[in-house]
Design an enzyme around this catalytic site. Sequence first.
Site, mmCIF file in Angstrom:
data_model
loop_
_atom_site.group_PDB
_atom_site.id
_atom_site.type_symbol
_atom_site.label_atom_id
_atom_site.label_comp_id
_atom_site.label_asym_id
_atom_site.label_seq_id
_atom_site.Cartn_x
_atom_site.Cartn_y
_atom_site.Cartn_z
ATOM 1 N N ALA A 116 0.728 -1.367 -0.034
ATOM 2 C CA ALA A 116 -0.034 -0.086 0.034
ATOM 3 C C ALA A 116 0.782 1.258 0.000
ATOM 4 O O ALA A 116 0.133 2.382 0.293
ATOM 5 C CB ALA A 116 -0.845 -0.043 1.098
ATOM 6 N N ASN A 185 2.140 -4.051 7.520
ATOM 7 C CA ASN A 185 3.100 -4.446 6.803
ATOM 8 C C ASN A 185 3.841 -3.318 5.953
ATOM 9 O O ASN A 185 4.975 -3.658 5.644
ATOM 10 C CB ASN A 185 2.460 -5.341 5.910
ATOM 11 N N HIS A 215 -0.682 6.748 4.803
ATOM 12 C CA HIS A 215 0.777 6.540 5.204
ATOM 13 C C HIS A 215 1.505 7.682 4.684
ATOM 14 O O HIS A 215 1.442 8.015 3.629
ATOM 15 C CB HIS A 215 1.146 5.132 4.590
#
Length: 264
Positions: A116, A185, A215
């Site tokens: 991602a 992750n 993020h």
Amino acid sequence: MTARKVGLIGWGAIGRVVGTALVRQQVPGAELLCLVDNRPLGEAAPAPQVSFEEALERCDLIVEAAGQGVVRAWGERVLASGADLLIASTGALTDEELSQRLRTTGPGRVYFTGGAVGGLDLLQAVRSLGPLDHVLLTTTKLPATLEQPWMGDALLTRMRTATGPVEVLSGTAREVPARFPRSTNVAASVALAVGDLDAVRVRVVADPAAHHTRHVIEASGAHGSYRFEVSHLPDPGNPATSQVVPHAVLRSLSVLAGRTGQIL
């Protein structure tokens, strides 16, 4: 070129998208031969559901889409059989002993997908210029997707009653993915790109307004400074996973299958 014979471990939010795309022949050079899952899939399976051992006999590429535990339990056996292994749950690689064993076990080869987050190729490139002095990843998600068995009542209450962002945990990329095995992750992927688990600081933030998972990577060194920010819709069936993750796996599969014209 002979098509890659793919075995898929996991038929969840990631596996369903990956498996369906393979069956529809959307990845030239890759063919889904079988599925491995600990639940009986019946007619829902688009390919034969087999045991792990049978998948190793049939396939030359195994795709892990079932969690860090699968990488720990089966990763070395995949590589020792001669099949290659594509890992979606990169958090498992924060276990340096496991990571080293996977890198040295063969004849199969191990690969991981960035999932991602973006910018990993640039972080890998700048390593040749010298170490980064500062690397910070801030991950923000809905509180319910971050709840873990180890959390105390006080922290859970803060998360569940929050009206704004709440920092849930701060630590290194060595520490955080183990505490959130299905949600962070990305931290491991950034650390693998940087080349140092302890150099990457990670903040995990719960925010009731985080309808997109966010993020933010901030990095700097003597040679430059870098900032990457991504914001994804979570998967409706599994909000701990961003919708883009299976498509990142499919892109990695395309590269491994030899599709031309890819940015590597």
